[in-house]
Design an enzyme around this catalytic site. Structure first.
Site, PDB file in Angstrom:
ATOM      1  N   PHE A  21       4.846   4.698 -13.752  1.00 27.44           N
ATOM      2  CA  PHE A  21       3.384   4.623 -13.685  1.00 27.44           C
ATOM      3  C   PHE A  21       2.874   5.651 -12.682  1.00 27.44           C
ATOM      4  O   PHE A  21       3.659   6.308 -11.986  1.00 27.44           O
ATOM      5  CB  PHE A  21       2.934   3.203 -13.294  1.00 27.44           C
ATOM      6  CG  PHE A  21       3.328   2.801 -11.899  1.00 27.44           C
ATOM      7  CD1 PHE A  21       4.592   2.302 -11.639  1.00 27.44           C
ATOM      8  CD2 PHE A  21       2.433   2.925 -10.829  1.00 27.44           C
ATOM      9  CE1 PHE A  21       4.973   1.929 -10.347  1.00 27.44           C
ATOM     10  CE2 PHE A  21       2.790   2.543  -9.537  1.00 27.44           C
ATOM     11  CZ  PHE A  21       4.062   2.056  -9.303  1.00 27.44           C
ATOM     12  N   ASP A  34       0.877  -1.165   0.000  1.00 25.59           N
ATOM     13  CA  ASP A  34       0.000   0.000   0.000  1.00 25.59           C
ATOM     14  C   ASP A  34       0.913   1.212   0.000  1.00 25.59           C
ATOM     15  O   ASP A  34       1.879   1.283   0.762  1.00 25.59           O
ATOM     16  CB  ASP A  34      -0.958   0.026   1.181  1.00 25.59           C
ATOM     17  CG  ASP A  34      -2.156   0.912   0.864  1.00 25.59           C
ATOM     18  OD1 ASP A  34      -2.895   0.591  -0.091  1.00 25.59           O
ATOM     19  OD2 ASP A  34      -2.335   1.946   1.527  1.00 25.59           O
TER      20      ASP A  34
END
Ligand code: ITT
Length: 205
Positions: A162, A78
């Site tokens: 990304f 995360d």
């Protein structure tokens, strides 16, 4: 009493992520260890709802969901970007800032929102944070932390990487992560740093 930290015993490891960019980076980091990896998407696992309010909570939710569904150890990441001028936002909600009305992700819009909300502040400090959670099917979870400090720029620069990569320049460089080849991003990035902790804690010795 806290349980002793565990080592991975070998065999398959599930990568509990549906983010193609993260999966690319984690696979590259795991390759030298010869661990057989399979992604949550390849196994057809659903994406659990990330209901936590911390990186740790959300990483644990993802890793435990994959580990219990597959009876295999699972590794989840995360992560997010924290903008100092925004009091650390978007932080845990970094992915949410990219979500559009039709549920897809628009990172150009997310980066524009960062610039818009931080406009006028001379404080350009930013940091990427990654928390890796390694979970076993019996519910045991271990965490590893990584952080990359730097600055944000707008407009975004570069087409590599990304997500928010084109927005972020790590300390000691003049290029954004979007302007770097993957091997250079791997030298300083938050996920690689968390992975180094994982290597020492779960693979080493
Ligand atoms: P999974 O939960 O399936 O792993 P996700 O994209 O939903 O994928 P997160 O909930 O952890 O992952 O959200 C992280 C957000 O931060 C997401 O928008 C990423 O694009 C962004 N992010 C994390 N690490 C990044 C990196 O190294 N470069 C650029 N953006 C990054």
């Amino acid at each position: 009493m806290a349980e002793a930290p565990r080592k991975l015993a070998g065999g398959k490891l599930v990568l509990a992520s549906h983010n193609a960019g993260k999966l690319r980076e984690l696979r590259a980091l795991l390759t030298p260890h010869g661990i057989e990896v399979v992604s949550a998407g390849e196994l057809g696992l659903p994406e659990p709802e990330e209901t936590g309010t911390t990186f740790e909570e959300n990483a644990a939710i993802k890793a435990l969901a994959a580990a219990t569904a597959t009876s295999l150890p699972a590794l989840a990441d995360d992560s997010g970007v924290m903008i100092a001028a925004l009091g650390g936002a978007p932080g845990v909600y970094t992915a949410d800032w990219a979500i559009t009305a039709d549920g897809s992700r628009d990172y150009a819009a997310a980066m524009a929102r960062v610039a818009e909300e931080a406009e006028g502040s001379p404080d350009r400090r930013a940091a990427f944070v990654s928390v890796l959670a390694l979970a076993w099917p019996d519910g045991h979870v271990q965490f590893y932390h990584g952080r990359s400090d730097g600055q944000w720029v707008y407009p975004p620069r570069g087409t590599q990487g990304f997500g928010y990569d084109p927005l972020f320049i790590p300390e000691g460089d003049t290029r954004t992560y979007g302007e770097m080849p993957p091997a250079d991003k791997a030298l300083t990035n938050h996920r690689a740093r968390a992975f180094a902790q994982f290597e020492a804690g779960a693979l080493g010795g």
